[in-house]
Design a protein around this motif. Structure first.
Motif, PDB file in Angstrom:
ATOM      1  N   THR A 210      34.618 -54.422 -53.438  1.00  0.00           N
ATOM      2  CA  THR A 210      33.472 -55.161 -52.523  1.00  0.00           C
ATOM      3  C   THR A 210      32.592 -54.009 -51.995  1.00  0.00           C
ATOM      4  OG1 THR A 210      35.208 -54.809 -50.705  1.00  0.00           O
ATOM      5  CG2 THR A 210      34.948 -57.014 -51.982  1.00  0.00           C
ATOM      6  N   GLY A 211      32.851 -52.644 -52.323  1.00  0.00           N
ATOM      7  CA  GLY A 211      32.010 -51.641 -51.801  1.00  0.00           C
ATOM      8  C   GLY A 211      32.297 -50.863 -50.818  1.00  0.00           C
ATOM      9  N   GLU A 212      33.640 -51.429 -50.174  1.00  0.00           N
ATOM     10  CA  GLU A 212      33.948 -50.889 -48.792  1.00  0.00           C
ATOM     11  C   GLU A 212      34.462 -49.502 -49.202  1.00  0.00           C
ATOM     12  OE1 GLU A 212      33.729 -51.876 -45.793  1.00  0.00           O
ATOM     13  OE2 GLU A 212      32.092 -53.241 -46.803  1.00  0.00           O
ATOM     14  N   LEU A 213      35.420 -49.273 -50.188  1.00  0.00           N
ATOM     15  CA  LEU A 213      36.028 -47.925 -50.582  1.00  0.00           C
ATOM     16  C   LEU A 213      35.125 -47.324 -51.399  1.00  0.00           C
ATOM     17  CD1 LEU A 213      38.314 -46.112 -50.505  1.00  0.00           C
ATOM     18  CD2 LEU A 213      39.671 -47.542 -52.254  1.00  0.00           C
ATOM     19  N   LYS A 214      34.561 -45.956 -50.998  1.00  0.00           N
ATOM     20  CA  LYS A 214      33.858 -45.410 -51.849  1.00  0.00           C
ATOM     21  C   LYS A 214      34.213 -43.931 -51.948  1.00  0.00           C
ATOM     22  CE  LYS A 214      29.680 -48.130 -50.219  1.00  0.00           C
ATOM     23  NZ  LYS A 214      28.528 -48.157 -49.363  1.00  0.00           N
ATOM     24  N   PHE A 215      33.965 -43.370 -53.068  1.00  0.00           N
ATOM     25  CA  PHE A 215      34.294 -41.907 -53.629  1.00  0.00           C
ATOM     26  C   PHE A 215      33.215 -40.872 -53.518  1.00  0.00           C
ATOM     27  CE2 PHE A 215      37.816 -44.644 -55.220  1.00  0.00           C
ATOM     28  CZ  PHE A 215      38.609 -44.309 -54.289  1.00  0.00           C
ATOM     29  N   THR A 216      32.469 -40.889 -52.634  1.00  0.00           N
ATOM     30  CA  THR A 216      31.160 -40.388 -52.455  1.00  0.00           C
ATOM     31  C   THR A 216      31.403 -38.648 -52.771  1.00  0.00           C
ATOM     32  OG1 THR A 216      31.148 -40.071 -50.002  1.00  0.00           O
ATOM     33  CG2 THR A 216      30.037 -41.901 -51.154  1.00  0.00           C
ATOM     34  N   ASP A 217      32.453 -38.252 -52.327  1.00  0.00           N
ATOM     35  CA  ASP A 217      32.930 -36.792 -52.344  1.00  0.00           C
ATOM     36  C   ASP A 217      33.678 -36.411 -53.431  1.00  0.00           C
ATOM     37  OD1 ASP A 217      31.165 -36.355 -50.080  1.00  0.00           O
ATOM     38  OD2 ASP A 217      32.774 -36.657 -48.843  1.00  0.00           O
ATOM     39  N   GLY A 218      33.790 -37.206 -54.542  1.00  0.00           N
ATOM     40  CA  GLY A 218      34.542 -36.984 -55.496  1.00  0.00           C
ATOM     41  C   GLY A 218      36.191 -37.459 -55.241  1.00  0.00           C
ATOM     42  N   ILE A 219      37.039 -36.750 -56.090  1.00  0.00           N
ATOM     43  CA  ILE A 219      38.503 -37.152 -55.715  1.00  0.00           C
ATOM     44  C   ILE A 219      39.436 -35.825 -55.483  1.00  0.00           C
ATOM     45  CG2 ILE A 219      40.743 -38.124 -56.644  1.00  0.00           C
ATOM     46  CD1 ILE A 219      38.700 -39.978 -58.127  1.00  0.00           C
ATOM     47  N   ILE A 220      39.071 -34.806 -56.340  1.00  0.00           N
ATOM     48  CA  ILE A 220      39.732 -33.526 -56.151  1.00  0.00           C
ATOM     49  C   ILE A 220      39.158 -32.370 -55.362  1.00  0.00           C
ATOM     50  CG2 ILE A 220      41.091 -31.938 -57.526  1.00  0.00           C
ATOM     51  CD1 ILE A 220      41.730 -34.005 -59.729  1.00  0.00           C
ATOM     52  N   LYS A 221      39.771 -31.554 -54.826  1.00  0.00           N
ATOM     53  CA  LYS A 221      39.028 -30.471 -54.189  1.00  0.00           C
ATOM     54  C   LYS A 221      40.236 -29.483 -53.744  1.00  0.00           C
ATOM     55  CE  LYS A 221      36.202 -29.105 -50.180  1.00  0.00           C
ATOM     56  NZ  LYS A 221      35.610 -29.736 -48.958  1.00  0.00           N
ATOM     57  N   LEU A 222      39.831 -28.266 -54.182  1.00  0.00           N
ATOM     58  CA  LEU A 222      40.767 -27.105 -53.909  1.00  0.00           C
ATOM     59  C   LEU A 222      40.980 -27.072 -52.321  1.00  0.00           C
ATOM     60  CD1 LEU A 222      39.934 -24.240 -56.399  1.00  0.00           C
ATOM     61  CD2 LEU A 222      41.940 -25.667 -56.306  1.00  0.00           C
TER      62      LEU A 222
ATOM     63  N   ALA B  99      33.365 -56.923 -42.319  1.00  0.00           N
ATOM     64  CA  ALA B  99      33.907 -56.500 -43.689  1.00  0.00           C
ATOM     65  C   ALA B  99      35.390 -56.060 -43.382  1.00  0.00           C
ATOM     66  CB  ALA B  99      33.168 -55.529 -44.309  1.00  0.00           C
ATOM     67  N   GLU B 100      35.529 -55.280 -42.379  1.00  0.00           N
ATOM     68  CA  GLU B 100      36.932 -54.657 -42.243  1.00  0.00           C
ATOM     69  C   GLU B 100      37.980 -55.630 -41.740  1.00  0.00           C
ATOM     70  OE1 GLU B 100      39.018 -50.664 -41.538  1.00  0.00           O
ATOM     71  OE2 GLU B 100      37.279 -51.536 -42.735  1.00  0.00           O
ATOM     72  N   ALA B 101      37.434 -56.629 -40.867  1.00  0.00           N
ATOM     73  CA  ALA B 101      38.106 -57.720 -40.450  1.00  0.00           C
ATOM     74  C   ALA B 101      38.660 -58.797 -41.269  1.00  0.00           C
ATOM     75  CB  ALA B 101      37.802 -58.338 -39.270  1.00  0.00           C
ATOM     76  N   LEU B 102      37.618 -58.998 -42.163  1.00  0.00           N
ATOM     77  CA  LEU B 102      37.784 -59.873 -43.396  1.00  0.00           C
ATOM     78  C   LEU B 102      38.761 -59.451 -44.616  1.00  0.00           C
ATOM     79  CD1 LEU B 102      34.391 -61.549 -44.170  1.00  0.00           C
ATOM     80  CD2 LEU B 102      36.434 -62.887 -43.525  1.00  0.00           C
ATOM     81  N   LEU B 103      38.591 -58.049 -44.799  1.00  0.00           N
ATOM     82  CA  LEU B 103      39.449 -57.457 -45.698  1.00  0.00           C
ATOM     83  C   LEU B 103      40.902 -57.452 -45.152  1.00  0.00           C
ATOM     84  CD1 LEU B 103      39.584 -55.775 -48.290  1.00  0.00           C
ATOM     85  CD2 LEU B 103      38.848 -53.618 -47.218  1.00  0.00           C
ATOM     86  N   ALA B 104      41.096 -57.184 -43.854  1.00  0.00           N
ATOM     87  CA  ALA B 104      42.479 -56.936 -43.453  1.00  0.00           C
ATOM     88  C   ALA B 104      43.070 -58.360 -43.444  1.00  0.00           C
ATOM     89  CB  ALA B 104      42.301 -56.419 -41.995  1.00  0.00           C
TER      90      ALA B 104
ATOM     91  N   VAL C 259      42.184 -38.908 -50.204  1.00  0.00           N
ATOM     92  CA  VAL C 259      42.470 -39.208 -48.937  1.00  0.00           C
ATOM     93  C   VAL C 259      41.708 -39.881 -47.929  1.00  0.00           C
ATOM     94  CG1 VAL C 259      44.173 -38.322 -47.217  1.00  0.00           C
ATOM     95  CG2 VAL C 259      44.792 -37.776 -49.245  1.00  0.00           C
ATOM     96  N   GLY C 260      40.694 -38.876 -47.896  1.00  0.00           N
ATOM     97  CA  GLY C 260      39.731 -39.199 -46.817  1.00  0.00           C
ATOM     98  C   GLY C 260      39.028 -40.700 -46.917  1.00  0.00           C
ATOM     99  N   ALA C 261      38.996 -40.894 -48.207  1.00  0.00           N
ATOM    100  CA  ALA C 261      38.182 -42.227 -48.283  1.00  0.00           C
ATOM    101  C   ALA C 261      39.145 -43.273 -48.346  1.00  0.00           C
ATOM    102  CB  ALA C 261      37.773 -42.176 -49.812  1.00  0.00           C
ATOM    103  N   VAL C 262      40.537 -43.355 -48.481  1.00  0.00           N
ATOM    104  CA  VAL C 262      41.391 -44.181 -48.462  1.00  0.00           C
ATOM    105  C   VAL C 262      41.710 -44.540 -47.030  1.00  0.00           C
ATOM    106  CG1 VAL C 262      43.767 -45.016 -48.984  1.00  0.00           C
ATOM    107  CG2 VAL C 262      42.241 -44.160 -50.887  1.00  0.00           C
ATOM    108  N   SER C 263      41.842 -43.294 -46.505  1.00  0.00           N
ATOM    109  CA  SER C 263      42.396 -43.570 -44.710  1.00  0.00           C
ATOM    110  C   SER C 263      41.297 -44.027 -44.145  1.00  0.00           C
ATOM    111  CB  SER C 263      42.866 -42.101 -44.215  1.00  0.00           C
ATOM    112  OG  SER C 263      41.763 -41.165 -44.488  1.00  0.00           O
ATOM    113  N   SER C 264      40.113 -44.056 -44.580  1.00  0.00           N
ATOM    114  CA  SER C 264      38.751 -44.241 -43.359  1.00  0.00           C
ATOM    115  C   SER C 264      38.879 -46.007 -43.887  1.00  0.00           C
ATOM    116  CB  SER C 264      37.628 -43.993 -44.184  1.00  0.00           C
ATOM    117  OG  SER C 264      37.381 -44.199 -45.461  1.00  0.00           O
TER     118      SER C 264
END
Length: 430
Positions: A203-215, A165-170, A334-339
């Motif tokens: 495609t389900g590769e980018l997931k926000f399982t921990d939400g988006i905002i955190k102090l 999935a990573e190679a195809l997406l790239a 940031v963690g989700a996108v940078s992963s």
């Protein structure tokens, strides 16, 4: 303030370039804490220290040097830090004391003409080799981080699984961005990353399982009295560690600045205008960053992605510093996108192809000029180190000039740099 018209740019272009640079390097706020956790440093401590040092160094570069070159903790130095802590059985606060002392020395050197002289001392053909070498380095990084190129026991590297999935997406992101560039779409690199991110979400590769905002967590001081740092260094005899931090940081940053500055057209002949302020940026951020808990900072090769998008002034790096400050509140996002490496890798590969064009400036008809440049180009991607690439180039350049009896093309400063590189390669851990 940023002299946009004189630099042939505008605010929109600079801001887009800032976003582009930010997206290609924001992985460091996740990767740096992950690496330093092996030395026992708490994740949240390094997370905030990484952001603080990045904001300080990049903001300095924006406001005082007016260059589109971002500063952040350097990869490689964090791994070396872990090695120092584990092999010498040190508390991480003691190792950070060594980083602090190296930063202070680095800062003092940056206030002298020495670092500027290093830039002017590098011969023209080596400068071209540095630009091309950095191009290959970041392109190789882009292929490797997405699994298109993988480790291979028989030939060191080989073709990865292109069905992953990573190679195809790239690959999809690469061709989308190339098409945008071919159609002369402004901000093509940035738009390509956004499109790739959208595709990865659906495609389900980018997931926000921990939400988006955190102090963000509150930053902490590793040591409160800087004088204790000098005492700790002397008590534990960490002089070789300091020298390693110092040499690698100096030459890594210098090489990156030259490569990115040449790509941006900022070099004036063989010199870099306002070099002192540019070189102070990483020295200041290294010193302050060590107090909060991160390793030496460096100019980032990913800045070339923003330069390729049109970034030419400090407004680009001002944007980067603001985005890193904001990222403290968006750690899950940031963690989700940078992963997802495939989002940023295409930009690195394409910028690498642009930078390799510097090879045309090398005098290939003169072996004593061409071969050192060739070593720089070859060594940077293969060793994953700009400093080691520079070392191979400088050492071979001086040796060839001596034995071809071209003494007049050398000077004491050039020979001294080659000697320091010899010590770095032959005797110091790297």
């Amino acid at each position: 303030m940023f002299q946009l018209k004189a630099s042939g740019t505008d605010a929109k272009t600079e801001v887009i370039s800032g976003f582009t640079t930010f997206l290609t390097m924001v992985y460091i706020v996740v990767v740096n804490p992950a690496i330093l956790s092996a030395a026992g440093v708490p994740f949240n401590t390094v997370f905030m220290a990484t952001i603080i040092s990045t904001v300080i160094g990049t903001l300095w570069m924006a406001l005082f040097a007016n260059y589109p070159i971002a500063i952040a903790p350097g990869l490689g130095m964090n791994a070396y830090f872990v090695t120092v802590v584990t092999t010498q059985k040190l508390d991480y606060s003691i190792a950070f004391a060594a980083v602090f002392v190296a930063g202070v020395i680095f800062l003092l050197l940056s206030l002298t003409p020495i670092r500027e002289k290093i830039i002017t001392a590098i011969p023209h053909n080596l400068k071209a080799g540095i630009t091309a070498g950095i191009g290959l380095f970041i392109a190789f990084l882009g292929f490797r981080m997405t699994g298109i190129i993988v480790q291979n026991n028989s030939n060191l590297v080989g073709l990865g699984d292109l069905h992953s999935a990573e190679a195809l997406l790239a690959i999809i992101g690469l061709f989308v961005t190339l098409i945008l560039l071919a159609l002369n779409v402004k901000g093509a690199l940035f738009i390509g990353m956004i499109i790739t991110a959208i595709i990865s979400f659906f495609t389900g590769e980018l997931k926000f399982t921990d939400g988006i905002i955190k102090l963000p967590p509150m930053p902490e001081f590793i040591f409160t009295n800087p004088l204790h740092a000098f005492g700790d260094v002397m008590t534990h005899g960490l002089y070789a560690v300091i020298l390693s931090f110092l040499l690698i940081t100096i030459f890594d940053t210098t090489g990156t600045m030259i490569g990115v500055a040449k790509k941006a057209g900022l070099m004036k002949g063989e010199s870099l205008p306002n070099a002192k302020q540019a070189l102070l940026a990483d020295a200041v951020s290294t010193t302050i960053g060590s107090i909060f808990g991160t390793t030496p900072t460096s100019a980032y090769v990913e800045s070339s992605a923003g330069v390729a998008t049109g970034g030419r002034t400090g407004l680009t790096t001002l944007t980067v510093s603001i985005l890193f400050l904001v990222s403290a509140f968006f750690a899950p996002l940031v963690g989700a996108v940078s992963s997802i490496s495939a989002i940023t890798a295409p930009a690195l590969i394409i910028v690498g192809s642009m930078m390799i064009g510097a090879v045309k400036e090398i005098n290939w008809d003169s072996l004593d000029e061409a071969f050192p440049a060739f070593l720089v180009i070859l060594a940077m991607p293969l060793t994953s180190s700009i400093a080691i690439g520079l070392a191979f180039g400088f050492i071979s350049y001086v040796i060839l000039k001596i034995f071809t009896k071209k003494w007049h093309e050398l000077n004491g400063f050039l020979i001294a740099i080659a000697f320091l590189f010899f010590i770095l390669v032959a005797f110091l851990p790297h």
